[in-house]
Write a protein that holds these residues in place. Sequence first.
Motif, mmCIF file in Angstrom:
data_model
loop_
_atom_site.group_PDB
_atom_site.id
_atom_site.type_symbol
_atom_site.label_atom_id
_atom_site.label_comp_id
_atom_site.label_asym_id
_atom_site.label_seq_id
_atom_site.Cartn_x
_atom_site.Cartn_y
_atom_site.Cartn_z
ATOM 1 N N GLY A 199 0.824 -1.204 0.000
ATOM 2 C CA GLY A 199 0.000 0.000 0.000
ATOM 3 C C GLY A 199 0.856 1.251 0.000
ATOM 4 N N VAL A 200 1.904 1.212 0.790
ATOM 5 C CA VAL A 200 2.797 2.356 0.900
ATOM 6 C C VAL A 200 3.471 2.654 -0.437
ATOM 7 C CG1 VAL A 200 4.991 3.100 1.914
ATOM 8 C CG2 VAL A 200 3.210 2.142 3.362
ATOM 9 N N VAL A 201 4.013 1.616 -1.043
ATOM 10 C CA VAL A 201 4.718 1.795 -2.315
ATOM 11 C C VAL A 201 3.753 2.266 -3.400
ATOM 12 C CG1 VAL A 201 5.893 0.554 -4.171
ATOM 13 C CG2 VAL A 201 6.581 0.191 -1.811
ATOM 14 N N LEU A 202 2.587 1.665 -3.451
ATOM 15 C CA LEU A 202 1.604 2.082 -4.447
ATOM 16 C C LEU A 202 1.215 3.542 -4.251
ATOM 17 C CD1 LEU A 202 -0.615 -1.087 -4.744
ATOM 18 C CD2 LEU A 202 0.496 0.086 -6.633
ATOM 19 N N THR A 203 1.058 3.920 -2.999
ATOM 20 C CA THR A 203 0.723 5.309 -2.704
ATOM 21 C C THR A 203 1.833 6.240 -3.188
ATOM 22 O OG1 THR A 203 -0.535 4.617 -0.765
ATOM 23 C CG2 THR A 203 0.116 6.929 -0.862
ATOM 24 N N ALA A 204 3.064 5.839 -2.931
ATOM 25 C CA ALA A 204 4.207 6.618 -3.418
ATOM 26 C C ALA A 204 4.145 6.768 -4.926
ATOM 27 C CB ALA A 204 5.509 5.942 -3.000
ATOM 28 N N LEU A 205 3.907 5.658 -5.602
ATOM 29 C CA LEU A 205 3.866 5.670 -7.064
ATOM 30 C C LEU A 205 2.700 6.498 -7.595
ATOM 31 C CD1 LEU A 205 4.720 1.942 -7.828
ATOM 32 C CD2 LEU A 205 6.171 3.941 -8.211
ATOM 33 N N SER A 206 1.650 6.564 -6.813
ATOM 34 C CA SER A 206 0.468 7.316 -7.275
ATOM 35 C C SER A 206 0.725 8.822 -7.255
ATOM 36 C CB SER A 206 -0.754 6.977 -6.424
ATOM 37 O OG SER A 206 -0.739 7.687 -5.215
ATOM 38 N N THR A 207 1.593 9.271 -6.363
ATOM 39 C CA THR A 207 1.902 10.699 -6.346
ATOM 40 C C THR A 207 2.981 11.029 -7.381
ATOM 41 O OG1 THR A 207 3.644 10.553 -4.669
ATOM 42 C CG2 THR A 207 1.395 10.795 -3.868
ATOM 43 N N LYS A 208 3.831 10.033 -7.670
ATOM 44 C CA LYS A 208 4.883 10.262 -8.663
ATOM 45 C C LYS A 208 5.418 8.931 -9.186
ATOM 46 C CE LYS A 208 9.546 12.086 -9.140
ATOM 47 N NZ LYS A 208 10.648 11.267 -8.607
ATOM 48 N N PRO A 209 5.092 8.613 -10.421
ATOM 49 C CA PRO A 209 5.587 7.375 -11.022
ATOM 50 C C PRO A 209 7.105 7.370 -11.023
ATOM 51 C CG PRO A 209 3.894 8.381 -12.407
ATOM 52 C CD PRO A 209 4.232 9.378 -11.352
ATOM 53 N N THR A 210 7.664 6.273 -10.631
ATOM 54 C CA THR A 210 9.122 6.189 -10.610
ATOM 55 C C THR A 210 9.581 4.745 -10.627
ATOM 56 O OG1 THR A 210 11.109 6.963 -9.486
ATOM 57 C CG2 THR A 210 9.287 6.311 -8.093
ATOM 58 N N HIS A 211 10.872 4.543 -10.455
ATOM 59 C CA HIS A 211 11.453 3.206 -10.587
ATOM 60 C C HIS A 211 11.894 2.650 -9.236
ATOM 61 C CE1 HIS A 211 15.566 4.989 -10.300
ATOM 62 N NE2 HIS A 211 14.884 6.046 -10.714
ATOM 63 N N GLY A 212 12.180 1.349 -9.216
ATOM 64 C CA GLY A 212 12.468 0.636 -7.985
ATOM 65 C C GLY A 212 13.556 1.242 -7.129
ATOM 66 N N TYR A 213 14.645 1.577 -7.778
ATOM 67 C CA TYR A 213 15.790 2.092 -7.020
ATOM 68 C C TYR A 213 15.434 3.360 -6.266
ATOM 69 C CZ TYR A 213 20.757 2.857 -6.071
ATOM 70 O OH TYR A 213 21.969 3.004 -5.463
ATOM 71 N N GLY B 137 15.036 4.430 -1.987
ATOM 72 C CA GLY B 137 15.508 5.649 -1.340
ATOM 73 C C GLY B 137 14.375 6.404 -0.656
ATOM 74 N N TRP B 138 13.262 6.497 -1.349
ATOM 75 C CA TRP B 138 12.067 7.168 -0.827
ATOM 76 C C TRP B 138 11.633 6.524 0.492
ATOM 77 C CZ3 TRP B 138 7.021 5.968 0.380
ATOM 78 C CH2 TRP B 138 6.095 7.009 0.383
ATOM 79 N N LEU B 139 11.642 5.204 0.524
ATOM 80 C CA LEU B 139 11.271 4.475 1.734
ATOM 81 C C LEU B 139 12.249 4.776 2.857
ATOM 82 C CD1 LEU B 139 10.261 1.018 0.232
ATOM 83 C CD2 LEU B 139 8.743 2.598 1.426
ATOM 84 N N ARG B 140 13.533 4.759 2.536
ATOM 85 C CA ARG B 140 14.559 5.010 3.546
ATOM 86 C C ARG B 140 14.351 6.381 4.188
ATOM 87 N NH1 ARG B 140 16.321 0.477 2.972
ATOM 88 N NH2 ARG B 140 17.746 -0.414 1.432
ATOM 89 N N GLU B 141 13.979 7.335 3.386
ATOM 90 C CA GLU B 141 13.746 8.690 3.908
ATOM 91 C C GLU B 141 12.555 8.743 4.870
ATOM 92 O OE1 GLU B 141 13.119 11.158 0.530
ATOM 93 O OE2 GLU B 141 15.107 10.739 -0.299
ATOM 94 N N ARG B 142 11.684 7.774 4.742
ATOM 95 C CA ARG B 142 10.466 7.796 5.550
ATOM 96 C C ARG B 142 10.470 6.775 6.685
ATOM 97 N NH1 ARG B 142 9.968 9.962 1.235
ATOM 98 N NH2 ARG B 142 8.528 11.640 0.690
ATOM 99 N N GLY B 143 11.637 6.342 7.068
ATOM 100 C CA GLY B 143 11.738 5.477 8.235
ATOM 101 C C GLY B 143 11.819 3.993 7.934
ATOM 102 N N PHE B 144 11.650 3.618 6.681
ATOM 103 C CA PHE B 144 11.731 2.188 6.350
ATOM 104 C C PHE B 144 13.165 1.843 5.952
ATOM 105 C CE2 PHE B 144 7.395 3.589 5.562
ATOM 106 C CZ PHE B 144 6.658 2.650 6.260
ATOM 107 N N GLU B 145 14.090 2.119 6.864
ATOM 108 C CA GLU B 145 15.508 1.937 6.582
ATOM 109 C C GLU B 145 15.878 0.501 6.264
ATOM 110 O OE1 GLU B 145 14.731 3.633 9.449
ATOM 111 O OE2 GLU B 145 15.243 5.672 8.820
#
Lengths: 103, 103
Positions: free
Chosen positions: A8-22, A26-34
Motif C-alpha cells: 500500500g505504501v509503495v503504491l501510494t508513493a507511485l500514485s503521487t509520482k511514477p518512478t522506478h524501484g531504485y 531511497g524514498w522508503l529510507r527517507e520515511r523510516g523504512f531503513e
Amino acid sequence: MLKGTLEGVVLTALSTKPTHGYEIVGWLRERGFEDVAEGTVYALLVRIEQRGLVDVTRVPSDKGPSRKVYSVNDLGQEYINEFWATWDTLANRLEAINRGRSR
Amino acid sequence: MLKGTLEGVVLTALSTKPTHGYEIVGWLRERGFEDVAEGTVYALLVRIEQRGLVDVTRVPSDKGPSRKVYSVNDLGQEYINEFWATWDTLANRLEAINRGRSR
DNA sequence: CGCCGGTACCTAGTTTGGCTAAGTACCACT
DNA sequence: AGTGGTACTTAGCCAAACTAGGTACCGGCG
C-alpha cells in the motif's frame, strides 16, 4: 509487523509520482523504512505488476542501466483506496486496545 | 495486513486478564477481529508459549474440556511494550504518508 | 586500459504468520 | 443416543517478508 502494508505504501508513493524501484527504495529510507531490503521492494514491484495494479515503461538512464518506471493505473488506485480504508479501521481497533491496556 | 499485530493484541489482552484460547477468540470478535480463525489463535498461543512469553495453567471447566489459561510473564510484558512502541512508530509513518497522498 | 563505486534490476531459498479444514474430546440437555 | 456448545489440536497451504547473493550499465580515476 510490516506485512501487507508495504504494498500500500509503495503504491501510494507511485500514485503521487511514477518512478522506478531504485528510487522507491531511497524514498522508503527517507520515511523510516531503513531496513527494507532492496530485494523485498523489487519482488513487491513484480507482484503488483503481475496483478495489473501498475503500468510499466522502460526509461534509459544516463547513470546506469535502464529504469523500469511504474505508474499506478485505475485498478491500482482502487487498491490504494481499499488499503487505506482497511488500514484506518485496523488502526482504530488497535488504538482502542492500546488505550485500554494496563501499563 | 494483520500479520504480526495479532500477537501483540492477544498478549495485551492476556496482560489485562489471564484467560484461555476460546475466550480470547470471543474477545477478539467483540473488538472487530471477526474473521480471525480459531486455528490461528490457538497456533499463536502455542507460539507465544514456546517463546516463553506466557505461563500456562490447566483449569477444569464445568462446561467442557479443561482450559489452558495463559498469563503474561515479565518477558511477555517486555514484548508487549516493544510491540506498542513499534506499532506507534509504524502508525506515525503510515499516517504521514496517508496525509501526503493525492486523493 | 582496468577497475571501482554508484546505479539499477533480478533471483533462489528461507522464515513467519496468517489461512483452511479438519479432527478430538468433554459436558449438559433432551 | 444424539446434538450443540465448549475447548483444544493438527496438517498442510500461501502470501509476503527476509537473506544473500548475482547481473549489468555507466562515469571517473589512477
